[in-house]
Motif scaffolding. Structure first.
Motif, PDB file in Angstrom:
ATOM      1  N   HIS A   8       0.844  -1.185   0.000  1.00 10.69           N
ATOM      2  CA  HIS A   8       0.000   0.000   0.000  1.00 10.69           C
ATOM      3  C   HIS A   8       0.883   1.240   0.000  1.00 10.69           C
ATOM      4  O   HIS A   8       1.908   1.265   0.682  1.00 10.69           O
ATOM      5  N   ILE A   9       0.456   2.250  -0.749  1.00 11.89           N
ATOM      6  CA  ILE A   9       1.174   3.524  -0.795  1.00 11.89           C
ATOM      7  C   ILE A   9       0.142   4.633  -0.709  1.00 11.89           C
ATOM      8  O   ILE A   9      -0.890   4.595  -1.373  1.00 11.89           O
ATOM      9  N   ARG A  10       0.430   5.624   0.142  1.00 15.95           N
ATOM     10  CA  ARG A  10      -0.441   6.792   0.223  1.00 15.95           C
ATOM     11  C   ARG A  10       0.413   8.029   0.438  1.00 15.95           C
ATOM     12  O   ARG A  10       1.552   7.934   0.873  1.00 15.95           O
ATOM     13  N   LEU A  11      -0.155   9.169   0.127  1.00 14.39           N
ATOM     14  CA  LEU A  11       0.503  10.441   0.407  1.00 14.39           C
ATOM     15  C   LEU A  11       0.018  10.944   1.753  1.00 14.39           C
ATOM     16  O   LEU A  11      -1.177  10.943   2.037  1.00 14.39           O
ATOM     17  N   ASN A  12       0.960  11.375   2.585  1.00 17.76           N
ATOM     18  CA  ASN A  12       0.553  11.938   3.882  1.00 17.76           C
ATOM     19  C   ASN A  12       0.307  13.436   3.736  1.00 17.76           C
ATOM     20  O   ASN A  12       0.417  14.007   2.641  1.00 17.76           O
ATOM     21  N   SER A  13       0.004  14.092   4.839  1.00 17.95           N
ATOM     22  CA  SER A  13      -0.312  15.519   4.804  1.00 17.95           C
ATOM     23  C   SER A  13       0.881  16.382   4.400  1.00 17.95           C
ATOM     24  O   SER A  13       0.710  17.527   3.999  1.00 17.95           O
ATOM     25  N   ASN A  14       2.099  15.855   4.501  1.00 24.15           N
ATOM     26  CA  ASN A  14       3.299  16.577   4.078  1.00 24.15           C
ATOM     27  C   ASN A  14       3.676  16.259   2.634  1.00 24.15           C
ATOM     28  O   ASN A  14       4.784  16.564   2.190  1.00 24.15           O
ATOM     29  N   ASN A  15       2.761  15.618   1.918  1.00 26.70           N
ATOM     30  CA  ASN A  15       2.970  15.241   0.522  1.00 26.70           C
ATOM     31  C   ASN A  15       4.149  14.272   0.341  1.00 26.70           C
ATOM     32  O   ASN A  15       4.867  14.338  -0.636  1.00 26.70           O
ATOM     33  N   ARG A  16       4.334  13.415   1.331  1.00 15.49           N
ATOM     34  CA  ARG A  16       5.364  12.378   1.261  1.00 15.49           C
ATOM     35  C   ARG A  16       4.673  11.022   1.187  1.00 15.49           C
ATOM     36  O   ARG A  16       3.628  10.807   1.781  1.00 15.49           O
ATOM     37  N   TYR A  17       5.317  10.106   0.467  1.00 17.87           N
ATOM     38  CA  TYR A  17       4.755   8.767   0.347  1.00 17.87           C
ATOM     39  C   TYR A  17       4.958   7.975   1.639  1.00 17.87           C
ATOM     40  O   TYR A  17       6.043   7.956   2.206  1.00 17.87           O
ATOM     41  N   VAL A  18       3.895   7.344   2.073  1.00 17.15           N
ATOM     42  CA  VAL A  18       3.936   6.410   3.198  1.00 17.15           C
ATOM     43  C   VAL A  18       3.728   5.029   2.583  1.00 17.15           C
ATOM     44  O   VAL A  18       2.713   4.785   1.929  1.00 17.15           O
ATOM     45  N   ILE A  19       4.717   4.177   2.767  1.00 17.81           N
ATOM     46  CA  ILE A  19       4.715   2.875   2.108  1.00 17.81           C
ATOM     47  C   ILE A  19       4.627   1.773   3.153  1.00 17.81           C
ATOM     48  O   ILE A  19       5.401   1.754   4.110  1.00 17.81           O
ATOM     49  N   ASP A  54      -1.417 -12.123   0.562  1.00 18.21           N
ATOM     50  CA  ASP A  54      -0.990 -11.178  -0.482  1.00 18.21           C
ATOM     51  C   ASP A  54       0.394 -11.493  -1.048  1.00 18.21           C
ATOM     52  O   ASP A  54       1.070 -10.604  -1.574  1.00 18.21           O
ATOM     53  N   ILE A  55       0.823 -12.749  -1.005  1.00 23.90           N
ATOM     54  CA  ILE A  55       2.164 -13.047  -1.518  1.00 23.90           C
ATOM     55  C   ILE A  55       2.290 -12.783  -3.015  1.00 23.90           C
ATOM     56  O   ILE A  55       3.388 -12.610  -3.522  1.00 23.90           O
ATOM     57  N   GLY A  56       1.167 -12.697  -3.699  1.00 22.49           N
ATOM     58  CA  GLY A  56       1.199 -12.351  -5.123  1.00 22.49           C
ATOM     59  C   GLY A  56       1.641 -10.921  -5.384  1.00 22.49           C
ATOM     60  O   GLY A  56       1.922 -10.553  -6.528  1.00 22.49           O
ATOM     61  N   LYS A  57       1.733 -10.119  -4.332  1.00 21.48           N
ATOM     62  CA  LYS A  57       2.228  -8.747  -4.485  1.00 21.48           C
ATOM     63  C   LYS A  57       3.755  -8.682  -4.464  1.00 21.48           C
ATOM     64  O   LYS A  57       4.325  -7.618  -4.673  1.00 21.48           O
ATOM     65  N   PHE A  58       4.410  -9.807  -4.229  1.00 19.91           N
ATOM     66  CA  PHE A  58       5.874  -9.856  -4.246  1.00 19.91           C
ATOM     67  C   PHE A  58       6.373 -10.005  -5.683  1.00 19.91           C
ATOM     68  O   PHE A  58       7.106 -10.941  -5.997  1.00 19.91           O
ATOM     69  N   THR A  59       5.979  -9.106  -6.568  1.00 20.67           N
ATOM     70  CA  THR A  59       6.423  -9.156  -7.962  1.00 20.67           C
ATOM     71  C   THR A  59       6.758  -7.745  -8.437  1.00 20.67           C
ATOM     72  O   THR A  59       6.138  -6.771  -7.990  1.00 20.67           O
ATOM     73  N   PRO A  60       7.693  -7.637  -9.350  1.00 22.91           N
ATOM     74  CA  PRO A  60       7.978  -6.322  -9.944  1.00 22.91           C
ATOM     75  C   PRO A  60       6.761  -5.736 -10.656  1.00 22.91           C
ATOM     76  O   PRO A  60       6.550  -4.520 -10.621  1.00 22.91           O
ATOM     77  N   ASP A  61       5.946  -6.587 -11.293  1.00 23.62           N
ATOM     78  CA  ASP A  61       4.756  -6.087 -11.990  1.00 23.62           C
ATOM     79  C   ASP A  61       3.794  -5.409 -11.026  1.00 23.62           C
ATOM     80  O   ASP A  61       3.262  -4.344 -11.323  1.00 23.62           O
ATOM     81  N   PHE A  62       3.568  -6.017  -9.859  1.00 20.93           N
ATOM     82  CA  PHE A  62       2.660  -5.396  -8.897  1.00 20.93           C
ATOM     83  C   PHE A  62       3.277  -4.121  -8.330  1.00 20.93           C
ATOM     84  O   PHE A  62       2.576  -3.126  -8.144  1.00 20.93           O
ATOM     85  N   ALA A  63       4.577  -4.131  -8.058  1.00 22.50           N
ATOM     86  CA  ALA A  63       5.245  -2.927  -7.545  1.00 22.50           C
ATOM     87  C   ALA A  63       5.085  -1.766  -8.533  1.00 22.50           C
ATOM     88  O   ALA A  63       4.760  -0.636  -8.126  1.00 22.50           O
ATOM     89  N   ASN A  64       5.287  -2.026  -9.814  1.00 23.34           N
ATOM     90  CA  ASN A  64       5.105  -0.979 -10.831  1.00 23.34           C
ATOM     91  C   ASN A  64       3.663  -0.494 -10.860  1.00 23.34           C
ATOM     92  O   ASN A  64       3.400   0.710 -10.943  1.00 23.34           O
ATOM     93  N   TYR A  65       2.734  -1.421 -10.803  1.00 26.16           N
ATOM     94  CA  TYR A  65       1.314  -1.092 -10.815  1.00 26.16           C
ATOM     95  C   TYR A  65       0.941  -0.195  -9.632  1.00 26.16           C
ATOM     96  O   TYR A  65       0.291   0.843  -9.801  1.00 26.16           O
ATOM     97  N   ILE A  66       1.355  -0.574  -8.435  1.00 24.96           N
ATOM     98  CA  ILE A  66       0.951   0.170  -7.237  1.00 24.96           C
ATOM     99  C   ILE A  66       1.615   1.557  -7.208  1.00 24.96           C
ATOM    100  O   ILE A  66       1.014   2.535  -6.768  1.00 24.96           O
ATOM    101  N   TRP A  67       2.855   1.658  -7.710  1.00 24.53           N
ATOM    102  CA  TRP A  67       3.512   2.967  -7.783  1.00 24.53           C
ATOM    103  C   TRP A  67       2.819   3.870  -8.793  1.00 24.53           C
ATOM    104  O   TRP A  67       2.624   5.063  -8.546  1.00 24.53           O
ATOM    105  N   LYS A  68       2.460   3.324  -9.933  1.00 25.04           N
ATOM    106  CA  LYS A  68       1.740   4.135 -10.926  1.00 25.04           C
ATOM    107  C   LYS A  68       0.439   4.658 -10.341  1.00 25.04           C
ATOM    108  O   LYS A  68       0.099   5.834 -10.498  1.00 25.04           O
ATOM    109  N   ALA A  69      -0.291   3.794  -9.661  1.00 25.66           N
ATOM    110  CA  ALA A  69      -1.559   4.206  -9.048  1.00 25.66           C
ATOM    111  C   ALA A  69      -1.326   5.294  -7.998  1.00 25.66           C
ATOM    112  O   ALA A  69      -2.069   6.281  -7.937  1.00 25.66           O
ATOM    113  N   ALA A  70      -0.284   5.136  -7.189  1.00 29.50           N
ATOM    114  CA  ALA A  70       0.017   6.117  -6.141  1.00 29.50           C
ATOM    115  C   ALA A  70       0.384   7.478  -6.724  1.00 29.50           C
ATOM    116  O   ALA A  70       0.086   8.516  -6.131  1.00 29.50           O
ATOM    117  N   LYS A  71       0.999   7.477  -7.885  1.00 36.91           N
ATOM    118  CA  LYS A  71       1.410   8.723  -8.533  1.00 36.91           C
ATOM    119  C   LYS A  71       0.291   9.344  -9.364  1.00 36.91           C
ATOM    120  O   LYS A  71       0.488  10.369  -9.994  1.00 36.91           O
TER     121      LYS A  71
END
Length: 102
Positions: A8-19, A54-71
């Motif tokens: 999970h990735i979200r932006l906090n109130s200081n506009n920083r990513y919380v991972i 959630d072990i299926g999230k241990f992939t580069p494809d999911f990491a790229n997906y979740i970062w794109k969504a967070a951005k």
């Protein structure tokens, strides 16, 4: 290593990513599940389910997906399937030669 795999990735109130890493997420879910189901005797199996869920999230494809969504980039929800990885893992370890297509 686990920080390379965000659950999970979200932006906090200081506009920083919380991972939250997949590892931390799965351990947290496992502990909550164990606490809830221990009184009825299913704490250990609940913990295992939480660790694996959630072990299926241990992939580069999911990491790229979740970062794109967070951005804020356009992503198609469900385009990186992580759902059945735990089932595939358990079945491959304990199906004793049976072939289960998932």
């Amino acid at each position: 290593m686990s920080s390379n795999y965000p659950a999970h990735i979200r932006l906090n109130s200081n506009n920083r990513y919380v991972i939250q890493s997949v590892e931390d997420h799965c351990k947290s879910v496992a502990n909550i599940a164990k606490d809830i189901l221990s009184p009825v005797g299913y704490g250990n199996i609940a913990y295992l389910a939480g660790v694996l869920h959630d072990i299926g999230k241990f992939t580069p494809d999911f990491a790229n997906y979740i970062w794109k969504a967070a951005k804020g980039e356009t992503v198609k929800r469900g385009s990186v399937n992580h759902t059945f990885a735990a089932v595939k893992y358990v079945m491959s370890k304990y199906s004793y030669g049976k072939n289960y297509a998932l």
